[in-house]
Design a protein around this motif. Structure first.
Motif, PDB file in Angstrom:
ATOM      1  N   LYS A 185       0.507  -1.185  -0.031  1.00 51.62           N
ATOM      2  CA  LYS A 185       0.167  -0.210   0.578  1.00 51.62           C
ATOM      3  C   LYS A 185       1.396   1.340   0.258  1.00 51.62           C
ATOM      4  CE  LYS A 185      -4.146  -1.869   1.645  1.00 51.62           C
ATOM      5  NZ  LYS A 185      -4.222  -2.184   3.395  1.00 51.62           N
ATOM      6  N   ARG A 186       2.334   1.100   0.358  1.00 49.14           N
ATOM      7  CA  ARG A 186       2.402   2.373   0.872  1.00 49.14           C
ATOM      8  C   ARG A 186       4.140   1.773   0.565  1.00 49.14           C
ATOM      9  NH1 ARG A 186       5.606   4.429   4.925  1.00 49.14           N
ATOM     10  NH2 ARG A 186       6.238   6.906   5.331  1.00 49.14           N
ATOM     11  N   ARG A 187       4.097   2.841  -0.777  1.00 51.14           N
ATOM     12  CA  ARG A 187       5.466   2.452  -1.292  1.00 51.14           C
ATOM     13  C   ARG A 187       6.856   2.908  -0.505  1.00 51.14           C
ATOM     14  NH1 ARG A 187       4.666   0.036  -6.703  1.00 51.14           N
ATOM     15  NH2 ARG A 187       7.195  -0.160  -6.728  1.00 51.14           N
ATOM     16  N   VAL A 188       7.437   1.880  -0.303  1.00 50.56           N
ATOM     17  CA  VAL A 188       8.589   3.039   0.217  1.00 50.56           C
ATOM     18  C   VAL A 188      10.593   2.483   0.087  1.00 50.56           C
ATOM     19  CG1 VAL A 188      10.712   2.564   2.860  1.00 50.56           C
ATOM     20  CG2 VAL A 188       8.095   2.584   3.251  1.00 50.56           C
ATOM     21  N   VAL A 189      10.046   1.434  -0.043  1.00 51.09           N
ATOM     22  CA  VAL A 189      11.282   0.740  -1.288  1.00 51.09           C
ATOM     23  C   VAL A 189      10.684  -0.637  -2.861  1.00 51.09           C
ATOM     24  CG1 VAL A 189      13.747   0.772   0.567  1.00 51.09           C
ATOM     25  CG2 VAL A 189      11.789  -1.440  -0.246  1.00 51.09           C
ATOM     26  N   SER A 190      11.022  -0.071  -3.904  1.00 50.27           N
ATOM     27  CA  SER A 190      10.429  -1.102  -5.016  1.00 50.27           C
ATOM     28  C   SER A 190      12.377  -1.922  -4.699  1.00 50.27           C
ATOM     29  CB  SER A 190      10.862  -0.748  -6.157  1.00 50.27           C
ATOM     30  OG  SER A 190      11.310   0.115  -6.254  1.00 50.27           O
ATOM     31  N   VAL A 191      12.048  -3.083  -5.508  1.00 55.68           N
ATOM     32  CA  VAL A 191      13.159  -4.235  -5.158  1.00 55.68           C
ATOM     33  C   VAL A 191      13.456  -4.765  -6.597  1.00 55.68           C
ATOM     34  CG1 VAL A 191      13.468  -6.445  -4.167  1.00 55.68           C
ATOM     35  CG2 VAL A 191      12.712  -5.170  -3.208  1.00 55.68           C
ATOM     36  N   GLY A 195      16.460 -21.333  -2.204  1.00 52.37           N
ATOM     37  CA  GLY A 195      15.722 -20.166  -1.288  1.00 52.37           C
ATOM     38  C   GLY A 195      15.443 -18.797  -1.163  1.00 52.37           C
ATOM     39  N   LEU A 196      16.467 -18.081  -2.053  1.00 50.90           N
ATOM     40  CA  LEU A 196      16.297 -16.499  -2.557  1.00 50.90           C
ATOM     41  C   LEU A 196      15.000 -16.487  -3.409  1.00 50.90           C
ATOM     42  CD1 LEU A 196      17.108 -13.621  -2.290  1.00 50.90           C
ATOM     43  CD2 LEU A 196      18.667 -14.177  -4.009  1.00 50.90           C
ATOM     44  N   GLY A 197      14.875 -17.720  -4.381  1.00 51.09           N
ATOM     45  CA  GLY A 197      14.080 -17.085  -5.399  1.00 51.09           C
ATOM     46  C   GLY A 197      12.646 -17.941  -5.004  1.00 51.09           C
ATOM     47  N   SER A 198      12.536 -18.206  -3.941  1.00 54.80           N
ATOM     48  CA  SER A 198      11.207 -18.181  -2.949  1.00 54.80           C
ATOM     49  C   SER A 198      10.227 -16.902  -2.315  1.00 54.80           C
ATOM     50  CB  SER A 198      11.430 -19.708  -2.657  1.00 54.80           C
ATOM     51  OG  SER A 198      11.456 -20.824  -3.040  1.00 54.80           O
ATOM     52  N   GLN A 199      11.866 -16.300  -1.710  1.00 56.80           N
ATOM     53  CA  GLN A 199      11.564 -15.387  -0.488  1.00 56.80           C
ATOM     54  C   GLN A 199      11.144 -14.172  -1.766  1.00 56.80           C
ATOM     55  OE1 GLN A 199      11.795 -14.995   2.504  1.00 56.80           O
ATOM     56  NE2 GLN A 199      11.343 -16.844   1.771  1.00 56.80           N
ATOM     57  N   MET A 200      12.041 -14.050  -3.127  1.00 56.96           N
ATOM     58  CA  MET A 200      11.463 -12.916  -4.036  1.00 56.96           C
ATOM     59  C   MET A 200       9.454 -13.394  -4.520  1.00 56.96           C
ATOM     60  SD  MET A 200      14.078 -11.319  -4.451  1.00 56.96           S
ATOM     61  CE  MET A 200      13.384 -10.160  -5.779  1.00 56.96           C
ATOM     62  N   LEU A 201       8.840 -13.748  -4.229  1.00 63.45           N
ATOM     63  CA  LEU A 201       7.237 -13.862  -4.383  1.00 63.45           C
ATOM     64  C   LEU A 201       6.903 -13.228  -3.353  1.00 63.45           C
ATOM     65  CD1 LEU A 201       7.046 -18.176  -5.583  1.00 63.45           C
ATOM     66  CD2 LEU A 201       7.927 -15.907  -7.048  1.00 63.45           C
ATOM     67  N   HIS A 202       7.745 -12.910  -2.378  1.00 64.72           N
ATOM     68  CA  HIS A 202       6.940 -11.928  -1.226  1.00 64.72           C
ATOM     69  C   HIS A 202       7.125 -10.878  -2.261  1.00 64.72           C
ATOM     70  CE1 HIS A 202       7.028 -14.201   2.829  1.00 64.72           C
ATOM     71  NE2 HIS A 202       7.951 -14.527   2.013  1.00 64.72           N
ATOM     72  N   PHE A 203       7.776 -10.170  -3.510  1.00 59.92           N
ATOM     73  CA  PHE A 203       7.095  -8.791  -3.741  1.00 59.92           C
ATOM     74  C   PHE A 203       6.635  -9.076  -5.342  1.00 59.92           C
ATOM     75  CE2 PHE A 203      11.540  -9.806  -1.557  1.00 59.92           C
ATOM     76  CZ  PHE A 203      11.388  -9.218  -0.845  1.00 59.92           C
ATOM     77  N   ASP A 204       5.683  -8.414  -5.104  1.00 60.78           N
ATOM     78  CA  ASP A 204       5.022  -8.118  -6.098  1.00 60.78           C
ATOM     79  C   ASP A 204       5.796  -7.583  -7.314  1.00 60.78           C
ATOM     80  OD1 ASP A 204       2.956  -9.183  -4.797  1.00 60.78           O
ATOM     81  OD2 ASP A 204       2.015  -6.654  -4.863  1.00 60.78           O
TER      82      ASP A 204
END
Length: 211
Positions: A75-81, A113-122
């Motif tokens: 909702k509140r964009r602080v950082v984009s990854v 592991g990192l690839g799975s965690q990247m799915l947290h980011f839209d």
């Protein structure tokens, strides 16, 4: 009873994390290319290349996974990854062609592991990333396990060096299973013994019966 002074804690599965796992702790410190979407007041000292008091909007930097996840809000964009290059379309094409030729450890020891965690980011690429992770794992799994079963007959050091941490753990499990099976075949498998609780109970029962 296992005589090890420390029993390793397995990492989490998929997008879940196990905070008692050393592998997950190291994974959380993997750096991600990020961009600030607002001004970070009085934090300019964190950016070594900047001489300003604040971190201005639009600053590109690398943030550890744990911090990027903490700052990321839908909702509140602080950082984009941004996606690390190994998960982008160019490398996904390579993995889809032949995943066994890629040195995953060199690409990053925590590829799955990192690839799975990247799915947290839209990201619109998330479905493709998830599919690529699955197909890469499937494509490399059989060779990994076959090599773990033939470790006594061939030099597998070159293969192990190219495995990611999850695949190395599976390789060790395959070797452990092979060792256990061979011990059983030779009659060296450990014999079943009564629990110490049962033995102590029997001793107390005998004592109670004796006059």
């Amino acid at each position: 009873m296992d005589s090890q002074s420390y029993l390793p804690v397995p990492p989490g599965v998929g997008m879940e994390e196990n905070f008692f796992s050393i592998d997950d702790i190291l994974l959380s410190h993997e750096r991600l290319p990020s961009r600030t979407e607002c001004v970070f007041p009085r934090l300019g000292f964190l950016e070594k290349s900047s001489e300003t008091r604040d971190i201005p909007e639009g600053t590109k930097m690398e943030l550890p996974l744990w911090l990027a996840k903490g700052l990321y809000e839908r909702k509140r964009r602080v950082v984009s990854v941004d996606l690390p290059k190994v998960y982008k379309e160019g490398w996904r094409t390579v993995f889809n062609a032949d995943p066994t030729v890629v040195d995953l450890h060199k690409m990053g020891p925590y590829y799955y592991g990192l690839g799975s965690q990247m799915l947290h980011f839209d990201s619109p690429e998330n479905p493709d990333i998830a599919q690529s992770l699955l197909q890469t794992f499937i494509g490399r799994f059989r060779r990994t396990m076959d090599s773990s079963q033939n470790a006594y007959n061939e030099d597998t050091s070159a293969l192990v060096e190219r495995l990611d941490c999850l695949e190395r753990a599976l390789f060790r499990l395959g070797q452990k299973g092979l060792n256990s099976f061979q011990s059983w075949e030779r009659g060296r498998a450990s014999h079943l013994t009564a629990s110490s609780l049962v033995l102590n109970y029997r001793k107390r029962k005998i004592t109670d019966i004796q006059p």
